[in-house]
Design a protein around this motif. Structure first.
Motif, PDB file in Angstrom:
ATOM      1  N   ILE A 138       0.838  -1.200   0.000  1.00 39.38           N
ATOM      2  CA  ILE A 138       0.000   0.000   0.000  1.00 39.38           C
ATOM      3  C   ILE A 138       0.875   1.253   0.000  1.00 39.38           C
ATOM      4  O   ILE A 138       0.684   2.167  -0.803  1.00 39.38           O
ATOM      5  CB  ILE A 138      -0.951  -0.003   1.215  1.00 39.38           C
ATOM      6  N   LEU A 139       1.837   1.296   0.896  1.00 38.60           N
ATOM      7  CA  LEU A 139       2.689   2.473   1.039  1.00 38.60           C
ATOM      8  C   LEU A 139       3.565   2.709  -0.186  1.00 38.60           C
ATOM      9  O   LEU A 139       3.760   3.860  -0.600  1.00 38.60           O
ATOM     10  CB  LEU A 139       3.570   2.335   2.286  1.00 38.60           C
ATOM     11  N   ALA A 140       4.090   1.653  -0.776  1.00 35.33           N
ATOM     12  CA  ALA A 140       4.991   1.789  -1.924  1.00 35.33           C
ATOM     13  C   ALA A 140       4.292   2.387  -3.143  1.00 35.33           C
ATOM     14  O   ALA A 140       4.931   3.047  -3.961  1.00 35.33           O
ATOM     15  CB  ALA A 140       5.614   0.443  -2.280  1.00 35.33           C
ATOM     16  N   PHE A 141       2.984   2.178  -3.237  1.00 34.55           N
ATOM     17  CA  PHE A 141       2.245   2.678  -4.395  1.00 34.55           C
ATOM     18  C   PHE A 141       1.371   3.885  -4.076  1.00 34.55           C
ATOM     19  O   PHE A 141       0.485   4.231  -4.851  1.00 34.55           O
ATOM     20  CB  PHE A 141       1.418   1.548  -5.025  1.00 34.55           C
ATOM     21  N   THR A 142       1.646   4.531  -2.949  1.00 33.11           N
ATOM     22  CA  THR A 142       0.887   5.709  -2.537  1.00 33.11           C
ATOM     23  C   THR A 142       1.832   6.897  -2.446  1.00 33.11           C
ATOM     24  O   THR A 142       2.854   6.826  -1.763  1.00 33.11           O
ATOM     25  CB  THR A 142       0.234   5.473  -1.158  1.00 33.11           C
ATOM     26  N   PRO A 143       1.513   7.999  -3.125  1.00 34.96           N
ATOM     27  CA  PRO A 143       2.392   9.166  -3.028  1.00 34.96           C
ATOM     28  C   PRO A 143       2.361   9.772  -1.621  1.00 34.96           C
ATOM     29  O   PRO A 143       1.322   9.769  -0.955  1.00 34.96           O
ATOM     30  CB  PRO A 143       1.831  10.138  -4.064  1.00 34.96           C
TER      31      PRO A 143
ATOM     32  N   GLY B 242      -4.081  10.933   5.423  1.00 32.55           N
ATOM     33  CA  GLY B 242      -3.992   9.614   6.037  1.00 32.55           C
ATOM     34  C   GLY B 242      -4.135   8.501   5.018  1.00 32.55           C
ATOM     35  O   GLY B 242      -4.912   8.600   4.079  1.00 32.55           O
ATOM     36  N   VAL B 243      -3.353   7.438   5.239  1.00 31.54           N
ATOM     37  CA  VAL B 243      -3.358   6.273   4.364  1.00 31.54           C
ATOM     38  C   VAL B 243      -3.578   5.027   5.223  1.00 31.54           C
ATOM     39  O   VAL B 243      -2.725   4.684   6.043  1.00 31.54           O
ATOM     40  CB  VAL B 243      -1.999   6.141   3.619  1.00 31.54           C
ATOM     41  N   PRO B 244      -4.737   4.352   5.073  1.00 27.04           N
ATOM     42  CA  PRO B 244      -4.931   3.090   5.790  1.00 27.04           C
ATOM     43  C   PRO B 244      -3.892   2.078   5.288  1.00 27.04           C
ATOM     44  O   PRO B 244      -3.764   1.860   4.079  1.00 27.04           O
ATOM     45  CB  PRO B 244      -6.342   2.660   5.406  1.00 27.04           C
ATOM     46  N   ILE B 245      -3.136   1.499   6.208  1.00 29.91           N
ATOM     47  CA  ILE B 245      -2.046   0.608   5.801  1.00 29.91           C
ATOM     48  C   ILE B 245      -2.326  -0.857   6.118  1.00 29.91           C
ATOM     49  O   ILE B 245      -1.434  -1.687   6.010  1.00 29.91           O
ATOM     50  CB  ILE B 245      -0.693   1.053   6.397  1.00 29.91           C
ATOM     51  N   GLY B 246      -3.543  -1.155   6.511  1.00 35.17           N
ATOM     52  CA  GLY B 246      -3.899  -2.546   6.745  1.00 35.17           C
ATOM     53  C   GLY B 246      -4.462  -2.762   8.129  1.00 35.17           C
ATOM     54  O   GLY B 246      -4.640  -1.838   8.906  1.00 35.17           O
ATOM     55  N   GLU B 247      -4.750  -4.041   8.382  1.00 34.98           N
ATOM     56  CA  GLU B 247      -5.340  -4.415   9.658  1.00 34.98           C
ATOM     57  C   GLU B 247      -4.338  -5.153  10.519  1.00 34.98           C
ATOM     58  O   GLU B 247      -3.476  -5.865  10.013  1.00 34.98           O
ATOM     59  CB  GLU B 247      -6.571  -5.292   9.434  1.00 34.98           C
ATOM     60  N   TYR B 248      -4.489  -4.967  11.807  1.00 33.54           N
ATOM     61  CA  TYR B 248      -3.699  -5.691  12.799  1.00 33.54           C
ATOM     62  C   TYR B 248      -4.630  -5.954  13.968  1.00 33.54           C
ATOM     63  O   TYR B 248      -5.237  -5.026  14.516  1.00 33.54           O
ATOM     64  CB  TYR B 248      -2.485  -4.864  13.240  1.00 33.54           C
ATOM     65  N   ARG B 249      -4.788  -7.215  14.292  1.00 29.44           N
ATOM     66  CA  ARG B 249      -5.681  -7.618  15.399  1.00 29.44           C
ATOM     67  C   ARG B 249      -7.083  -7.002  15.249  1.00 29.44           C
ATOM     68  O   ARG B 249      -7.610  -6.409  16.178  1.00 29.44           O
ATOM     69  CB  ARG B 249      -5.063  -7.286  16.736  1.00 29.44           C
ATOM     70  N   GLN B 250      -7.635  -7.130  14.075  1.00 31.10           N
ATOM     71  CA  GLN B 250      -8.979  -6.655  13.725  1.00 31.10           C
ATOM     72  C   GLN B 250      -9.167  -5.147  13.852  1.00 31.10           C
ATOM     73  O   GLN B 250     -10.295  -4.657  13.968  1.00 31.10           O
ATOM     74  CB  GLN B 250     -10.056  -7.386  14.536  1.00 31.10           C
TER      75      GLN B 250
END
Length: 134
Positions: free
Chosen positions: A71-76, A83-91
């Protein structure tokens, strides 16, 4: 030096030189960014000249996992103030953003923000917070 007074062409020249010297090496990129004048560095860290992964590594010096990396590598980096949501961790969803030239990691569930961490330790603090909650 105000961000508005730094010409984009100057920022672009600086970043081009850094990326030419470092290629894809985020450690090298971080070292070059660290050596810049703070106003110039801050302008670059939220510009479209870098990606969000390079900025994430600049602040946190760690790999956030494959999903977040993609996600981060393809987001300017220019999207970081929103803000950029970078995924889930522990729901919970982790969101990386920049506020007043400082990195922020927000932790939220499906309904609300649960906690917000800022500064260079924000990512580790967010993970520790979630690990202690579950």
């Amino acid at each position: 030096m105000e961000n508005e007074s730094i010409p984009y062409t100057e920022l672009s020249r600086i970043v081009d030189r850094i990326l030419e010297d470092c290629d894809e090496d985020v450690v090298c990129t971080r070292m070059h960014l660290t050596s810049l004048e703070p106003a110039i560095r801050d302008a670059i860290l939220t510009s479209d000249l870098l990606n969000a992964w390079q900025v994430f590594f600049f602040f946190f010096q760690e790999h956030p996992g494959d999903e977040a990396f993609e996600i981060l590598a393809f987001t300017p980096a220019s999207t970081l103030p929103q803000g950029v949501p970078i995924g889930e961790y522990r729901q919970c969803t982790l969101t990386f953003s920049m506020k007043n030239a400082k990195p922020v990691i927000s932790v939220s569930d499906d309904l609300q923000e649960l906690h917000r961490f800022s500064g260079n330790g924000a990512y580790k603090s967010a993970i520790a917070f979630l690990d202690s909650e579950k």
